[in-house]
Design a protein around this motif. Sequence first.
Motif, mmCIF file in Angstrom:
data_model
loop_
_atom_site.group_PDB
_atom_site.id
_atom_site.type_symbol
_atom_site.label_atom_id
_atom_site.label_comp_id
_atom_site.label_asym_id
_atom_site.label_seq_id
_atom_site.Cartn_x
_atom_site.Cartn_y
_atom_site.Cartn_z
ATOM 1 N N GLY A 26 -7.657 -7.860 0.345
ATOM 2 C CA GLY A 26 -8.803 -8.175 -0.525
ATOM 3 C C GLY A 26 -8.496 -9.637 -0.971
ATOM 4 N N SER A 27 -9.274 -9.863 -2.107
ATOM 5 C CA SER A 27 -9.164 -11.389 -2.781
ATOM 6 C C SER A 27 -7.919 -11.673 -3.454
ATOM 7 C CB SER A 27 -10.625 -11.764 -3.311
ATOM 8 O OG SER A 27 -11.453 -11.544 -2.579
ATOM 9 N N ILE A 28 -6.805 -11.807 -2.958
ATOM 10 C CA ILE A 28 -5.673 -11.971 -3.600
ATOM 11 C C ILE A 28 -5.171 -13.585 -3.733
ATOM 12 C CG2 ILE A 28 -3.165 -11.249 -3.259
ATOM 13 C CD1 ILE A 28 -3.982 -9.024 -1.893
ATOM 14 N N VAL A 29 -4.998 -13.737 -4.984
ATOM 15 C CA VAL A 29 -4.362 -15.308 -4.945
ATOM 16 C C VAL A 29 -2.787 -15.255 -5.009
ATOM 17 C CG1 VAL A 29 -4.236 -16.892 -6.776
ATOM 18 C CG2 VAL A 29 -6.147 -15.719 -6.882
ATOM 19 N N MET A 30 -2.030 -14.396 -5.605
ATOM 20 C CA MET A 30 -0.663 -14.277 -5.558
ATOM 21 C C MET A 30 -0.122 -13.097 -5.694
ATOM 22 S SD MET A 30 2.035 -16.697 -7.196
ATOM 23 C CE MET A 30 3.914 -16.726 -7.011
ATOM 24 N N ILE A 31 0.778 -12.519 -5.108
ATOM 25 C CA ILE A 31 1.602 -11.199 -5.335
ATOM 26 C C ILE A 31 2.944 -11.645 -5.891
ATOM 27 C CG2 ILE A 31 2.323 -9.200 -4.437
ATOM 28 C CD1 ILE A 31 0.300 -9.162 -2.377
ATOM 29 N N TYR A 32 3.287 -11.233 -6.956
ATOM 30 C CA TYR A 32 4.555 -11.532 -7.482
ATOM 31 C C TYR A 32 5.619 -10.525 -7.179
ATOM 32 C CZ TYR A 32 2.332 -14.706 -10.656
ATOM 33 O OH TYR A 32 1.647 -15.934 -10.990
ATOM 34 N N SER A 33 5.511 -9.329 -7.488
ATOM 35 C CA SER A 33 6.346 -8.240 -7.017
ATOM 36 C C SER A 33 5.785 -7.172 -6.308
ATOM 37 C CB SER A 33 7.238 -7.753 -8.023
ATOM 38 O OG SER A 33 6.601 -7.044 -9.072
ATOM 39 N N MET A 34 6.405 -6.321 -5.476
ATOM 40 C CA MET A 34 5.731 -5.510 -4.840
ATOM 41 C C MET A 34 6.927 -4.177 -4.724
ATOM 42 S SD MET A 34 3.570 -6.762 -1.633
ATOM 43 C CE MET A 34 2.637 -5.337 -1.321
ATOM 44 N N GLY A 35 6.400 -3.017 -4.645
ATOM 45 C CA GLY A 35 7.263 -1.849 -4.560
ATOM 46 C C GLY A 35 6.890 -0.555 -4.576
ATOM 47 N N TRP A 36 7.831 0.343 -4.911
ATOM 48 C CA TRP A 36 7.550 1.928 -4.841
ATOM 49 C C TRP A 36 7.730 2.532 -6.178
ATOM 50 C CZ3 TRP A 36 4.842 3.555 -0.684
ATOM 51 C CH2 TRP A 36 4.619 2.605 0.473
ATOM 52 N N TYR A 37 7.143 3.347 -6.758
ATOM 53 C CA TYR A 37 7.591 4.292 -7.446
ATOM 54 C C TYR A 37 7.425 5.908 -6.971
ATOM 55 C CZ TYR A 37 7.858 1.463 -11.706
ATOM 56 O OH TYR A 37 7.942 0.439 -12.906
ATOM 57 N N ARG A 38 7.841 6.815 -7.388
ATOM 58 C CA ARG A 38 7.590 8.343 -6.970
ATOM 59 C C ARG A 38 7.401 9.074 -8.270
ATOM 60 N NH1 ARG A 38 13.545 9.396 -4.420
ATOM 61 N NH2 ARG A 38 14.672 9.611 -6.389
ATOM 62 N N GLN A 39 6.790 10.135 -8.026
ATOM 63 C CA GLN A 39 6.667 11.171 -9.214
ATOM 64 C C GLN A 39 6.726 12.362 -8.554
ATOM 65 O OE1 GLN A 39 3.072 10.813 -11.310
ATOM 66 N NE2 GLN A 39 3.997 11.988 -13.184
ATOM 67 N N ALA A 40 7.586 13.401 -9.019
ATOM 68 C CA ALA A 40 7.875 14.502 -8.308
ATOM 69 C C ALA A 40 7.137 15.630 -9.463
ATOM 70 C CB ALA A 40 9.531 14.991 -8.346
ATOM 71 N N PRO A 41 6.729 16.898 -9.180
ATOM 72 C CA PRO A 41 6.195 17.650 -10.107
ATOM 73 C C PRO A 41 6.936 17.841 -11.362
ATOM 74 C CG PRO A 41 5.946 18.617 -7.653
ATOM 75 C CD PRO A 41 6.999 17.164 -7.892
ATOM 76 N N GLY A 42 6.390 17.719 -12.415
ATOM 77 C CA GLY A 42 6.807 17.771 -13.683
ATOM 78 C C GLY A 42 7.943 16.771 -14.172
#
Length: 121
Positions: A26-42
């Motif tokens: 898309g129309s991105i000017v700048m990306i500072y940080s990227m990464g991953w989160y996760r969520q398990a049930p509950g």
Amino acid sequence: QVQLVESGGGLVQPGGSLKLSCAASGSIVMIYSMGWYRQAPGNQRELVAGITDDSSTNYADSVKGRFTISRDNAKNTVSLQMNSLKPEDTAVYYCYADMITRATLRRSVYWGQGTQVTVSS
């Protein structure tokens, strides 16, 4: 319009490996940080790993030594190599990007739709 599209989730046996990938478009000017989160049930969503635009990384203690995050700034992609997977790694993994877009010219965090990782025998 900006999108984060993830790929690479699935079912793997304990001790196995998976690689997750995420592409920002898309129309991105700048990306500072990227990464991953996760969520398990509950459980609450938790940070798995992050990487800044100058390649500084941080990891959750539970994945240090097993997961490796990498980034391609030219392609606006981030990857997560997951080795020695354990059943407790089972969760939905969400990609994020902290960035400025042309539409808003403001720094905001954007999220992918999530990809399921299941570690089971």
